[in-house]
Write a protein that holds these residues in place. Structure first.
Motif, PDB file in Angstrom:
ATOM      1  N   ALA A 205     -19.220 -14.691  20.956  1.00 22.25           N
ATOM      2  CA  ALA A 205     -20.166 -13.630  21.345  1.00 22.25           C
ATOM      3  C   ALA A 205     -19.463 -12.430  21.979  1.00 22.25           C
ATOM      4  CB  ALA A 205     -21.208 -14.183  22.312  1.00 22.25           C
ATOM      5  N   ARG A 206     -18.163 -12.547  22.261  1.00 21.00           N
ATOM      6  CA  ARG A 206     -17.423 -11.458  22.911  1.00 21.00           C
ATOM      7  C   ARG A 206     -16.138 -11.156  22.133  1.00 21.00           C
ATOM      8  NH1 ARG A 206     -19.114 -15.117  26.686  1.00 21.00           N
ATOM      9  NH2 ARG A 206     -20.704 -14.392  28.180  1.00 21.00           N
ATOM     10  N   PRO A 207     -16.256 -10.808  20.853  1.00 20.45           N
ATOM     11  CA  PRO A 207     -15.066 -10.602  20.022  1.00 20.45           C
ATOM     12  C   PRO A 207     -14.196  -9.446  20.498  1.00 20.45           C
ATOM     13  CG  PRO A 207     -17.036  -9.811  18.904  1.00 20.45           C
ATOM     14  CD  PRO A 207     -17.507 -10.567  20.091  1.00 20.45           C
ATOM     15  N   HIS A 208     -14.810  -8.508  21.274  1.00 19.49           N
ATOM     16  CA  HIS A 208     -14.019  -7.373  21.741  1.00 19.49           C
ATOM     17  C   HIS A 208     -12.986  -7.769  22.786  1.00 19.49           C
ATOM     18  CE1 HIS A 208     -17.287  -7.935  24.567  1.00 19.49           C
ATOM     19  NE2 HIS A 208     -16.675  -7.129  25.446  1.00 19.49           N
ATOM     20  N   LEU A 209     -13.128  -8.974  23.344  1.00 19.50           N
ATOM     21  CA  LEU A 209     -12.186  -9.466  24.337  1.00 19.50           C
ATOM     22  C   LEU A 209     -11.096 -10.351  23.710  1.00 19.50           C
ATOM     23  CD1 LEU A 209     -14.650 -10.370  27.237  1.00 19.50           C
ATOM     24  CD2 LEU A 209     -13.353  -8.236  26.886  1.00 19.50           C
ATOM     25  N   ALA A 210     -11.150 -10.508  22.380  1.00 14.18           N
ATOM     26  CA  ALA A 210     -10.187 -11.359  21.677  1.00 14.18           C
ATOM     27  C   ALA A 210      -9.415 -10.527  20.653  1.00 14.18           C
ATOM     28  CB  ALA A 210     -10.913 -12.512  20.984  1.00 14.18           C
ATOM     29  N   HIS A 211      -8.391 -11.108  20.099  1.00 16.57           N
ATOM     30  CA  HIS A 211      -7.682 -10.557  18.942  1.00 16.57           C
ATOM     31  C   HIS A 211      -7.806 -11.620  17.848  1.00 16.57           C
ATOM     32  CE1 HIS A 211      -6.093  -7.296  21.355  1.00 16.57           C
ATOM     33  NE2 HIS A 211      -5.624  -8.182  22.238  1.00 16.57           N
ATOM     34  N   ASP A 212      -8.722 -11.402  16.939  1.00 18.09           N
ATOM     35  CA  ASP A 212      -9.191 -12.445  16.034  1.00 18.09           C
ATOM     36  C   ASP A 212      -8.203 -12.697  14.881  1.00 18.09           C
ATOM     37  OD1 ASP A 212     -10.569 -14.175  14.410  1.00 18.09           O
ATOM     38  OD2 ASP A 212     -12.486 -13.130  14.603  1.00 18.09           O
ATOM     39  N   PRO A 213      -7.522 -13.839  14.865  1.00 16.55           N
ATOM     40  CA  PRO A 213      -6.595 -14.136  13.773  1.00 16.55           C
ATOM     41  C   PRO A 213      -7.300 -14.517  12.476  1.00 16.55           C
ATOM     42  CG  PRO A 213      -6.702 -16.008  15.249  1.00 16.55           C
ATOM     43  CD  PRO A 213      -7.536 -14.929  15.877  1.00 16.55           C
ATOM     44  N   VAL A 214      -8.577 -14.912  12.562  1.00 20.95           N
ATOM     45  CA  VAL A 214      -9.314 -15.259  11.351  1.00 20.95           C
ATOM     46  C   VAL A 214      -9.541 -14.016  10.490  1.00 20.95           C
ATOM     47  CG1 VAL A 214     -11.493 -16.147  10.431  1.00 20.95           C
ATOM     48  CG2 VAL A 214     -10.432 -17.255  12.411  1.00 20.95           C
ATOM     49  N   VAL A 215      -9.962 -12.932  11.119  1.00 22.67           N
ATOM     50  CA  VAL A 215     -10.175 -11.691  10.393  1.00 22.67           C
ATOM     51  C   VAL A 215      -8.857 -11.176   9.825  1.00 22.67           C
ATOM     52  CG1 VAL A 215     -10.951  -9.300  10.561  1.00 22.67           C
ATOM     53  CG2 VAL A 215     -12.193 -11.107  11.768  1.00 22.67           C
ATOM     54  N   ALA A 216      -7.812 -11.239  10.628  1.00 18.06           N
ATOM     55  CA  ALA A 216      -6.496 -10.796  10.160  1.00 18.06           C
ATOM     56  C   ALA A 216      -6.023 -11.630   8.979  1.00 18.06           C
ATOM     57  CB  ALA A 216      -5.491 -10.871  11.304  1.00 18.06           C
ATOM     58  N   ALA A 217      -6.178 -12.945   9.082  1.00 20.65           N
ATOM     59  CA  ALA A 217      -5.754 -13.825   7.992  1.00 20.65           C
ATOM     60  C   ALA A 217      -6.559 -13.551   6.727  1.00 20.65           C
ATOM     61  CB  ALA A 217      -5.910 -15.291   8.406  1.00 20.65           C
ATOM     62  N   SER A 218      -7.850 -13.306   6.877  1.00 21.26           N
ATOM     63  CA  SER A 218      -8.694 -13.006   5.715  1.00 21.26           C
ATOM     64  C   SER A 218      -8.233 -11.731   5.032  1.00 21.26           C
ATOM     65  CB  SER A 218     -10.152 -12.866   6.157  1.00 21.26           C
ATOM     66  OG  SER A 218     -10.617 -14.062   6.755  1.00 21.26           O
ATOM     67  N   SER A 219      -7.892 -10.730   5.820  1.00 26.57           N
ATOM     68  CA  SER A 219      -7.395  -9.477   5.248  1.00 26.57           C
ATOM     69  C   SER A 219      -6.053  -9.687   4.553  1.00 26.57           C
ATOM     70  CB  SER A 219      -7.259  -8.426   6.356  1.00 26.57           C
ATOM     71  OG  SER A 219      -6.846  -7.189   5.823  1.00 26.57           O
ATOM     72  N   ILE A 220      -5.202 -10.523   5.128  1.00 27.93           N
ATOM     73  CA  ILE A 220      -3.911 -10.817   4.511  1.00 27.93           C
ATOM     74  C   ILE A 220      -4.108 -11.502   3.162  1.00 27.93           C
ATOM     75  CG2 ILE A 220      -1.872 -12.291   4.718  1.00 27.93           C
ATOM     76  CD1 ILE A 220      -1.911 -11.637   7.735  1.00 27.93           C
ATOM     77  N   VAL A 221      -5.039 -12.450   3.103  1.00 27.07           N
ATOM     78  CA  VAL A 221      -5.310 -13.145   1.836  1.00 27.07           C
ATOM     79  C   VAL A 221      -5.705 -12.149   0.752  1.00 27.07           C
ATOM     80  CG1 VAL A 221      -6.847 -14.762   0.660  1.00 27.07           C
ATOM     81  CG2 VAL A 221      -5.904 -15.351   2.895  1.00 27.07           C
ATOM     82  N   GLN A 286      -0.134  -6.025   7.925  1.00 28.32           N
ATOM     83  CA  GLN A 286      -1.531  -6.399   8.120  1.00 28.32           C
ATOM     84  C   GLN A 286      -1.746  -6.970   9.523  1.00 28.32           C
ATOM     85  OE1 GLN A 286      -4.464  -6.583   5.957  1.00 28.32           O
ATOM     86  NE2 GLN A 286      -3.375  -5.005   4.795  1.00 28.32           N
ATOM     87  N   ALA A 287      -0.838  -7.817   9.956  1.00 28.69           N
ATOM     88  CA  ALA A 287      -0.975  -8.404  11.281  1.00 28.69           C
ATOM     89  C   ALA A 287      -0.958  -7.325  12.361  1.00 28.69           C
ATOM     90  CB  ALA A 287       0.152  -9.410  11.517  1.00 28.69           C
ATOM     91  N   LYS A 288      -0.061  -6.388  12.226  1.00 27.42           N
ATOM     92  CA  LYS A 288       0.036  -5.317  13.219  1.00 27.42           C
ATOM     93  C   LYS A 288      -1.244  -4.507  13.273  1.00 27.42           C
ATOM     94  CE  LYS A 288       2.965  -1.435  14.625  1.00 27.42           C
ATOM     95  NZ  LYS A 288       4.187  -0.625  14.286  1.00 27.42           N
ATOM     96  N   SER A 289      -1.862  -4.286  12.123  1.00 27.84           N
ATOM     97  CA  SER A 289      -3.088  -3.484  12.087  1.00 27.84           C
ATOM     98  C   SER A 289      -4.253  -4.168  12.803  1.00 27.84           C
ATOM     99  CB  SER A 289      -3.475  -3.181  10.639  1.00 27.84           C
ATOM    100  OG  SER A 289      -3.977  -4.326   9.980  1.00 27.84           O
ATOM    101  N   PHE A 290      -4.169  -5.487  12.976  1.00 24.16           N
ATOM    102  CA  PHE A 290      -5.214  -6.233  13.675  1.00 24.16           C
ATOM    103  C   PHE A 290      -4.773  -6.639  15.084  1.00 24.16           C
ATOM    104  CE2 PHE A 290      -6.532  -6.704   9.277  1.00 24.16           C
ATOM    105  CZ  PHE A 290      -7.908  -6.575   9.365  1.00 24.16           C
ATOM    106  N   ASP A 291      -3.621  -6.141  15.504  1.00 22.37           N
ATOM    107  CA  ASP A 291      -3.104  -6.423  16.849  1.00 22.37           C
ATOM    108  C   ASP A 291      -2.877  -7.917  17.067  1.00 22.37           C
ATOM    109  OD1 ASP A 291      -2.090  -5.666  19.263  1.00 22.37           O
ATOM    110  OD2 ASP A 291      -4.037  -5.576  20.293  1.00 22.37           O
ATOM    111  N   VAL A 292      -2.339  -8.574  16.028  1.00 18.56           N
ATOM    112  CA  VAL A 292      -1.956  -9.980  16.139  1.00 18.56           C
ATOM    113  C   VAL A 292      -0.502 -10.095  15.679  1.00 18.56           C
ATOM    114  CG1 VAL A 292      -4.303 -10.838  15.781  1.00 18.56           C
ATOM    115  CG2 VAL A 292      -2.778 -10.545  13.803  1.00 18.56           C
TER     116      VAL A 292
END
Length: 397
Positions: A205-221, A286-292
């Motif tokens: 519920a607070r994604p702005h406080l996280a750096h989501d690796p799921v979204v980053a991984a999906s973009s990488i795929v 891609q990882a850098k663009s998602f801050d992971v």
């Protein structure tokens, strides 16, 4: 010494039932890479019974059987693979695996049975002048640091000289008992890539406080789908497949990391290097663009299977003698699968060939839990290996 005819298919047909029983024994007791102890024992025992000089402990569980007849100096090597796969078998027939989580889902039980059938025929017919080296290799399925590579590193061809080497693999989807060949590049180089995307977990519920690796991984795929489509020359072959994506345990939790596993296939050395460079660069960007952060373990696997022209032509000739011209394809399409016999072909001239395994319906493809080797191939394959060795070691006849 009176001339003896070379082996024909009719010589092996009476032994089909024995070969089937041998394969059932192998199939029901599958063993994984470098753990093929019971399989190795069985192979060694049969070779000794046939009169071969048996050598063990090569690449841990590998076995080589040698037989010399006459005073000829020519030598030949024929390889069969021993290992099974970490797959739960779905078949319910009597010879199904007795070991949950292990299965002969690629037909190595059949390959081994065929070569043992040839071993017996060669020893009984004694229709050659030279030395046969029968190579029973562990760990073909490992994908890297495999049995063939280790056997060579341990001096396989120094200990057992081979003027040429040959190996065979079954091919579901083609009629049983038919043979397929290709000179030159035949099967692809295969690399594996393990990627770890590390972010910062948190509450869903607070994604702005996280750096989501799921979204980053999906973009990488998704981005990886452009590597072949937009970087590789369209006239050349390559495959990048994401076979695994894993991360997270609950729908209301953003995980701290996600793991990706890739299979990368190619034929051209420059393309192989290009794929590696682009995948690494793209993942980091891609990882850098998602801050992971991303860590990449790029594992170079088997090289390209390259058949030598002369040995392939010879093997085609032998197959046509055995089963007729119509049952032999001498220009099969290249295959994107990989095979560690490629290491042996880097050291010696030779040929890797395919034998049809019948229909691939109901999911009976290679590496499927429903797969089974076709017994119709046992006599054909054993006869082919016998005749190939006899012909190769009697080229002056």
């Amino acid at each position: 010494m009176p001339f003896k005819p070379f082996t024909s298919l009719i010589d092996l047909v009476p032994h089909e039932a024995d070969l089937a029983r041998l394969r059932y024994q192998l199939h029901s007791h599958p063993e994984l890479a470098f753990s093929e102890n019971q399989t190795s024992d069985l192979v060694a025992a049969h070779l000794r019974d046939y009169g071969y000089e048996v050598h063990r402990g090569i690449a841990e569980t590998g076995v080589v059987g040698t037989l010399s007849i006459g005073d000829g100096c020519r030598t030949i090597g024929i390889r069969a693979d021993l290992d099974a796969l970490p797959i739960c078998e779905a078949n319910t027939f009597a010879h199904a695996s007795k070991h949950p989580g292990r299965m002969h889902a690629c037909g190595h039980d059949g390959h081994t049975a065929m070569l043992l059938g040839a071993a017996k025929q060669l020893a009984q017919n004694r229709c050659f002048n030279g030395t046969v080296n029968l190579i029973f290799q562990p760990a073909e399925e490992r994908g890297f640091d495999s049995g063939a590579k280790q056997m060579i590193a341990e001096g396989l061809f120094e200990r057992f000289p081979c003027d040429a080497v040959f190996a065979m693999h079954n091919h579901p989807g083609k009629p049983a008992g038919t043979f397929m060949f290709r000179s030159g590049a035949f099967m692809a180089a295969g690399d594996r890539v393990f990627i770890k995307i590390v972010g910062q977990g948190g509450h869903a519920a607070r994604p702005h406080l996280a750096h989501d690796p799921v979204v980053a991984a999906s973009s990488i795929v998704m981005a990886l789908q452009t590597v072949v489509a937009r970087n590789v020359d369209p006239t050349k072959s390559a495959v990048v497949t994401v076979g695994k994506i894993a991360g997270g345990d609950a729908p209301n939790v953003i995980p701290g990391q996600v793991e990706l596993s890739l299979s990368v296939r190619s034929f051209d050395p420059e393309v192989r290097d290009l794929l590696k460079d682009r995948i690494i660069a793209l993942v980091h960007a891609q990882a850098k663009s998602f801050d992971v952060d991303a860590t990449i373990d790029y594992v170079e696997g088997y090289p390209v299977v390259r058949n030598s022209d002369e040995e392939t032509r010879f093997a085609v000739e032998v197959a046509r003698e055995l089963v007729g011209r119509d049952a032999v394809n001498d220009s099969m399409d290249m295959l994107m699968g990989s095979e560690d016999f490629a290491y042996m072909l880097q050291e010696r001239p030779g040929c890797f060939l395919r034998i049809g395994n019948g229909p691939a319906d109901q999911g009976r493809t290679l590496h499927s839990p429903n797969y089974d080797f076709n017994n119709e191939n046992l006599a054909v394959g054993a006869a082919f290996w016998s005749r190939l060795a006899e012909r190769y070691l009697n080229l002056d006849r």
